[in-house]
Design an enzyme around this catalytic site. Structure first.
Site, PDB file in Angstrom:
ATOM      1  N   GLU A   1      -8.667  -4.582 -13.539  1.00  0.00           N
ATOM      2  CA  GLU A   1      -9.902  -4.925 -12.820  1.00  0.00           C
ATOM      3  C   GLU A   1     -11.123  -4.502 -13.623  1.00  0.00           C
ATOM      4  O   GLU A   1     -12.135  -5.203 -13.671  1.00  0.00           O
ATOM      5  CB  GLU A   1      -9.893  -4.260 -11.438  1.00  0.00           C
ATOM      6  CG  GLU A   1      -8.801  -4.847 -10.541  1.00  0.00           C
ATOM      7  CD  GLU A   1      -8.682  -4.110  -9.221  1.00  0.00           C
ATOM      8  OE1 GLU A   1      -8.388  -2.905  -9.244  1.00  0.00           O
ATOM      9  OE2 GLU A   1      -8.878  -4.744  -8.165  1.00  0.00           O
TER      10      GLU A   1
ATOM     11  N   GLU B   1      -0.613  -3.197  -7.296  1.00  0.00           N
ATOM     12  CA  GLU B   1      -0.985  -2.389  -6.121  1.00  0.00           C
ATOM     13  C   GLU B   1      -0.055  -2.613  -4.938  1.00  0.00           C
ATOM     14  O   GLU B   1       0.187  -1.709  -4.137  1.00  0.00           O
ATOM     15  CB  GLU B   1      -2.430  -2.703  -5.712  1.00  0.00           C
ATOM     16  CG  GLU B   1      -3.490  -2.089  -6.620  1.00  0.00           C
ATOM     17  CD  GLU B   1      -3.820  -2.927  -7.846  1.00  0.00           C
ATOM     18  OE1 GLU B   1      -3.041  -3.846  -8.180  1.00  0.00           O
ATOM     19  OE2 GLU B   1      -4.845  -2.660  -8.470  1.00  0.00           O
TER      20      GLU B   1
HETATM   21  N1  3HC Z   1      -2.360   7.095 -12.002  1.00  0.00           N
HETATM   22  C1  3HC Z   1      -1.947   8.334 -12.319  1.00  0.00           C
HETATM   23  N2  3HC Z   1      -0.834   8.613 -13.022  1.00  0.00           N
HETATM   24  C2  3HC Z   1      -0.109   7.561 -13.407  1.00  0.00           C
HETATM   25  C3  3HC Z   1      -0.478   6.234 -13.125  1.00  0.00           C
HETATM   26  C4  3HC Z   1      -1.665   6.022 -12.403  1.00  0.00           C
HETATM   27  N3  3HC Z   1      -2.106   4.811 -12.091  1.00  0.00           N
HETATM   28  N4  3HC Z   1       0.465   5.425 -13.636  1.00  0.00           N
HETATM   29  C5  3HC Z   1       1.374   6.211 -14.226  1.00  0.00           C
HETATM   30  N5  3HC Z   1       1.025   7.502 -14.089  1.00  0.00           N
HETATM   31  C6  3HC Z   1       1.726   8.673 -14.603  1.00  0.00           C
HETATM   32  C7  3HC Z   1       3.070   8.898 -13.949  1.00  0.00           C
HETATM   33  O1  3HC Z   1       2.916   9.583 -12.722  1.00  0.00           O
HETATM   34  C8  3HC Z   1       3.786   9.697 -15.005  1.00  0.00           C
HETATM   35  O2  3HC Z   1       3.310  11.012 -14.910  1.00  0.00           O
HETATM   36  P1  3HC Z   1       4.230  12.274 -15.317  1.00  0.00           P
HETATM   37  O3  3HC Z   1       4.600  12.074 -16.742  1.00  0.00           O
HETATM   38  O4  3HC Z   1       3.329  13.417 -15.063  1.00  0.00           O
HETATM   39  O5  3HC Z   1       5.396  12.202 -14.406  1.00  0.00           O
HETATM   40  C9  3HC Z   1       3.264   9.105 -16.303  1.00  0.00           C
HETATM   41  O6  3HC Z   1       2.051   8.423 -15.952  1.00  0.00           O
HETATM   42  C10 3HC Z   1       4.183   8.141 -16.968  1.00  0.00           C
HETATM   43  O7  3HC Z   1       4.596   7.185 -16.013  1.00  0.00           O
HETATM   44  P2  3HC Z   1       6.035   6.520 -16.081  1.00  0.00           P
HETATM   45  O8  3HC Z   1       7.061   7.585 -16.127  1.00  0.00           O
HETATM   46  O9  3HC Z   1       6.087   5.526 -14.991  1.00  0.00           O
HETATM   47  O10 3HC Z   1       5.968   5.838 -17.526  1.00  0.00           O
HETATM   48  P3  3HC Z   1       6.371   4.393 -17.974  1.00  0.00           P
HETATM   49  O11 3HC Z   1       6.014   4.290 -19.398  1.00  0.00           O
HETATM   50  O12 3HC Z   1       7.769   4.100 -17.548  1.00  0.00           O
HETATM   51  O13 3HC Z   1       5.428   3.389 -17.135  1.00  0.00           O
HETATM   52  C11 3HC Z   1       3.399   2.490 -16.213  1.00  0.00           C
HETATM   53  C12 3HC Z   1       4.036   3.390 -17.303  1.00  0.00           C
HETATM   54  C13 3HC Z   1       3.844   1.051 -16.441  1.00  0.00           C
HETATM   55  C14 3HC Z   1       1.904   2.622 -16.283  1.00  0.00           C
HETATM   56  C15 3HC Z   1       3.939   2.944 -14.832  1.00  0.00           C
HETATM   57  O14 3HC Z   1       3.713   4.335 -14.712  1.00  0.00           O
HETATM   58  C16 3HC Z   1       3.287   2.270 -13.675  1.00  0.00           C
HETATM   59  O15 3HC Z   1       3.713   1.212 -13.272  1.00  0.00           O
HETATM   60  N6  3HC Z   1       2.263   2.900 -13.093  1.00  0.00           N
HETATM   61  C17 3HC Z   1       1.660   2.435 -11.890  1.00  0.00           C
HETATM   62  C18 3HC Z   1       0.561   1.466 -12.183  1.00  0.00           C
HETATM   63  C19 3HC Z   1      -0.111   1.079 -10.904  1.00  0.00           C
HETATM   64  O16 3HC Z   1       0.494   0.894  -9.877  1.00  0.00           O
HETATM   65  N7  3HC Z   1      -1.442   0.932 -10.976  1.00  0.00           N
HETATM   66  C20 3HC Z   1      -2.207   0.566  -9.851  1.00  0.00           C
HETATM   67  C21 3HC Z   1      -2.804   1.788  -9.243  1.00  0.00           C
HETATM   68  S1  3HC Z   1      -3.619   1.434  -7.738  1.00  0.00           S
HETATM   69  C22 3HC Z   1      -5.119   0.810  -8.218  1.00  0.00           C
HETATM   70  O17 3HC Z   1      -5.393   0.653  -9.379  1.00  0.00           O
HETATM   71  C23 3HC Z   1      -6.066   0.531  -7.100  1.00  0.00           C
HETATM   72  C24 3HC Z   1      -7.206  -0.298  -7.537  1.00  0.00           C
HETATM   73  O18 3HC Z   1      -6.902  -1.667  -7.325  1.00  0.00           O
HETATM   74  C25 3HC Z   1      -8.438   0.030  -6.740  1.00  0.00           C
END
Ligand code: 3HC
Ligand code: NAI
Length: 693
Positions: free
Chosen positions: A105, A125
């Site tokens: 975004e 999300e």
């Molecule tokens: N915020 C904070 N921490 C996050 C994060 C995020 N959005 N995404 C990942 N992390 C952290 C994990 O908690 C993990 O932390 P740790 O090492 O302390 O346990 C670390 O990053 C690594 O994550 P993964 O083990 O999942 O690593 P991968 O390499 O397998 O995957 C990723 C990386 C693809 C980024 C995966 O973590 C993921 O899918 N994350 C979620 C992304 C997401 O859902 N984003 C949307 C958030 S909501 C939003 O943006 C609202 C907005 O629209 C207003």
């Protein structure tokens, strides 16, 4: 600082620096706005590039902030994006690694986007029970079209940037240095024009939008189950057909509605809990893990075969050892048949089947496995058989090999004592079918070394499992808790319920299958054997006798064509059984119980509270190190409804005061002694706290 500022050749480069994935937490948002202001004020700066340090552009809003005031504290992501979009100097997003959620975004708020072709693009999300709340539902349809955007937003799926080359999303896709390309692009853009495009100014076009959205609403509503987010995503995307600011307001309203739901809290808990489970409190995060390149499995039965497939699927070579050639042949044939079936369904290519089978070797000799880095024993559940296997492994395996047992009930400390290297012994409790079930209980013996634990936790991620550490106790985390749940289910039969009512009530609560249908599938004889053992070891630990009476009638479950339910040949449907129900009613009579009508609410409360109480005891004893670990076991191995987040989070949401009250009430009722209410639960309840606070 979580955002850095640097000027290169008249271009201000703003680098997000909030490891691990540049989550857009409050400090990072402040950092971006401060850097933008600096760039606006600096007359030598002609253009701005926004990039991410490390492995990601940005993984989106900081998930850890949700549920805290910081999530909504200004500058909000909206404010950050507005600041960028309003900039007179062109802003270019230089995207690599991951650009997800708020990260994408943010990029959509920039005037231009340059991305590495392998950047992972997603608005995930929905997987957190939300919708993209910083303009994603309004801007994405403007650059990739209504249908493609709706699909991405409703599914939350990741797409590689290179696959979106035809859309207006990217101005340039590169193979090489993205930052270099973005800086060059920014310079050229600044010099070419005084005005720069904004995604908000584009129109969303679709020839039959209303009909398409109607169809989308119907199909999404039918498949979303208890989750409100998917349908809200459709509605928010539909609002992209309205004037931009109106659509944005609607998106915001719907986002705020979802943010507070229990479903969103549960999904967030699952996301963070899965990752937290891999952190073991006393094991340093930077400990060197052992290298696991070759795996050996002892026993090619149900579990050995499934475990082998798990490793083969991850490209790790496996050697399976058996005592007899025919057992090996049977085991390998089953593995091949499973792969062929998947290939027939079109989910695996024939080439992939052969690649996986090519990584599998078999042997009858320990000599052939002695240089494996990890050996997993999956032989009969019998101490003397396990003893022979572990003494042999101790003799033959190379130093440093990890010796694991898949035992589901036996004492891992005792198994370790069969070797002269107990520090290398660990329990790896896979669930059946092992190639499908995501849960792996890592059973930590008294002497299991830290690096062995760190190694298996890392390995679990590689093979796609959610690993949770459990201490040694009867049943480990999952089965120990389920025993209390089943026990309550049995007592409910004695008092007045029938199997179909118990199952229906808990299935309505959200479980895929109630306890009686479940045990009919697993086989009633397994629990019968456990009860017989218990009767000797712990005679005070009583159960409803109905389970034993059922087995004595030969009703061992689906495999016998009869269990708690009747079954018809070739049909897995469970039909209520008059014979069983007569037996249950007769048994109540023999106990002198006047059967009463039991409400569904009581059934659910007793079953779930039985899990919760045992979970609390498990925490007290240090068998699990945190409440979320217990929830991860139940979400990934026991079909606990995902939208409720696991038994411990559910109890927090009910309120521990209420949970403790109910337990005290049940402790005064039939078989009330079964409620050995955990002291920690009582304490948390009286302090007004929850397990996850
Ligand atoms: N915020 C904070 N921490 C996050 C994060 C995020 N959005 N995404 C990942 N992390 C952290 C994990 O908690 C993990 O932390 P740790 O090492 O302390 O346990 C670390 O990053 C690594 O994550 P993964 O083990 O999942 O690593 P991968 O390499 O397998 O995957 C990723 C990386 C693809 C980024 C995966 O973590 C993921 O899918 N994350 C979620 C992304 C997401 O859902 N984003 C949307 C958030 S909501 C939003 O943006 C609202 C907005 O629209 C207003
Ligand atoms: P199984 O009976 O299907 O397979 C056991 C296999 O081990 C057989 O093929 C047998 O030939 C082989 N075997 C026996 N002794 C051996 C020896 N000394 N050396 C080499 N191979 C030997 O049993 P299953 O169900 O696969 O269970 C195996 C282990 O996994 C048990 O410890 C069980 O408790 C555990 N487990 C079982 C689960 C299940 O749902 N079946 C779930 C989780 C764990």
């Amino acid at each position: 600082m979580t955002a850095h500022y640097q000027v290169r050749d008249a271009v201000a480069v703003i680098t997000l620096d909030n490891p691990p994935v540049n989550g857009l937490g409050h400090r990072t948002r402040v950092g971006i706005v401060e850097c933008m202001t600096r760039a606006f004020d600096d007359s030598s700066v002609e253009a701005i590039v926004l990039t991410g340090s490390g492995r990601a552009f940005s993984g989106g809003a900081d998930i850890r902030e949700f549920g805290t005031p910081k999530a909504l504290q200004e500058p909000s992501l909206h404010t950050v994006i507005e600041t960028i979009e309003a900039s007179g100097k062109p802003v270019v997003a230089a995207m690599h690694g991951v650009a997800m959620g708020g990260g994408l975004e943010l990029a959509l708020g920039c005037h231009y986007r340059i991305a590495a072709k392998d950047t992972q693009i997603a608005l995930p999300e929905v997987n957190l029970g939300l919708l993209p709340g910083a303009g994603g539902t309004q801007r994405l349809p403007r650059v990739i079209g209504l249908e493609a955007a709706l699909n991405m937003i409703v599914s939350g799926k990741t797409v590689l940037a290179g696959k979106l080359a035809d859309a207006r999303l990217f101005d340039e896709l590169v193979d090489g240095d993205v930052l270099e390309a973005a800086t060059g692009f920014a310079c050229r853009a600044a010099r070419a024009s005084a005005s720069h495009p904004k995604v908000r100014d584009l129109a969303v076009r679709h020839e039959s939008a209303e009909a398409y959205l109607g169809f989308a609403r119907t199909t999404v509503a039918a498949s979303a189950g208890p989750f409100p987010a998917p349908l809200q995503c459709v509605k928010a995307v539909a609002a992209s057909l309205k004037p931009f600011d109106e659509g944005l307001r609607e998106e915001r309203r719907r986002f705020m509605e979802l943010l507070g739901t229990s479903e969103a809290r549960a999904l967030r808990h699952a996301f963070l809990g899965e990752r937290a489970a891999s952190r073991i409190p006393d094991v340093p995060a930077d400990i060197a893990a052992r290298n696991i390149a070759k795996v050996a499995i002892i026993g090619a039965g149900t579990m050995g075969g499934g475990i082998a497939m798990t490793f083969l699927n991850a490209g790790i070579p496996v050697t399976v050892l058996e005592t007899k050639a025919d057992a090996l042949e049977r085991g390998v044939a089953t593995i091949r048949r499973n792969y062929e079936n998947t290939a027939k369904k079109g989910k695996l290519s024939q080439g992939a089947v052969e690649t996986r089978m090519g990584l599998l070797t078999t042997t009858l000799s320990y000599n052939d496995i002695k240089d494996a880095d990890l050996v997993i024993e999956a032989v009969f559940e019998d101490f003397s058989v396990k003893e022979t296997v572990f003494r042999t492994l101790d003799e033959v395996m190379k130093p440093g090999a990890i010796l694991a047992s898949n035992t589901s009930t036996l004492d891992v400390n005792r198994i370790a004592s069969f070797t002269r290297r107990p520090q290398d012994v660990v329990g790896l409790h896979f669930f059946s079918p092992a190639n499908v079930m995501k849960l792996l209980e890592v059973v930590r013996g008294e002497t299991t070394s830290h690096d062995v634990l760190a190694t298996v936790m890392q390995l679990a991620k590689k093979i796609g499992k959610v690993a949770v550490v459990s201490g040694v106790c009867d049943g480990f985390i999952g089965n120990r808790m389920v025993e209390q749940y089943s026990r309550q289910a049995g007592f409910l039969l004695d008092e007045g319920a029938l199997p179909e009512q118990v199952d229906r009530a808990i299935e309505k609560f959200g479980f895929a299958m109630g306890p009686f249908r479940m045990i009919d599938m697993a086989g009633n004889d397994i629990a019968w054997a456990i009860r017989k053992r218990r009767a000797v070891e712990q005679p005070e630990f009583n159960y409803s006798k109905t389970g034993d009476l059922l087995c004595e009638m030969g009703r061992l479950g689906q495999k016998a064509g009869a269990g708690w339910y009747d079954y018809k040949p070739g049909d897995r449907k469970a039909y209520p059984s008059a014979v069983v129900n007569d037996m249950i009613v007769r048994h109540s009579g023999e106990l002198g119980i006047t059967r009463r009508k039991i409400s569904d609410a009581e059934i659910v409360e007793r079953l779930i509270d039985a899990l919760v109480n045992e979970g609390a005891l498990i925490l007290e004893e240090g068998i699990a190190s945190k409440a979320s670990d217990i929830d991860m076991v139940y979400l990934n191995g026991y079909g606990f409804p995902k939208f409720r987040g696991g038994p411990m989070l559910y109890a927090d949401q009910v309120g521990l005061f209420n949970v403790a009250q109910a337990m005290r009430r049940y402790a005064k009722g039939y078989q009330g002694h079964a409620w050995r209410i955990a002291r920690s639960l009582e304490q948390l309840a009286s302090d007004g706290k929850g397990f996850n606070d």
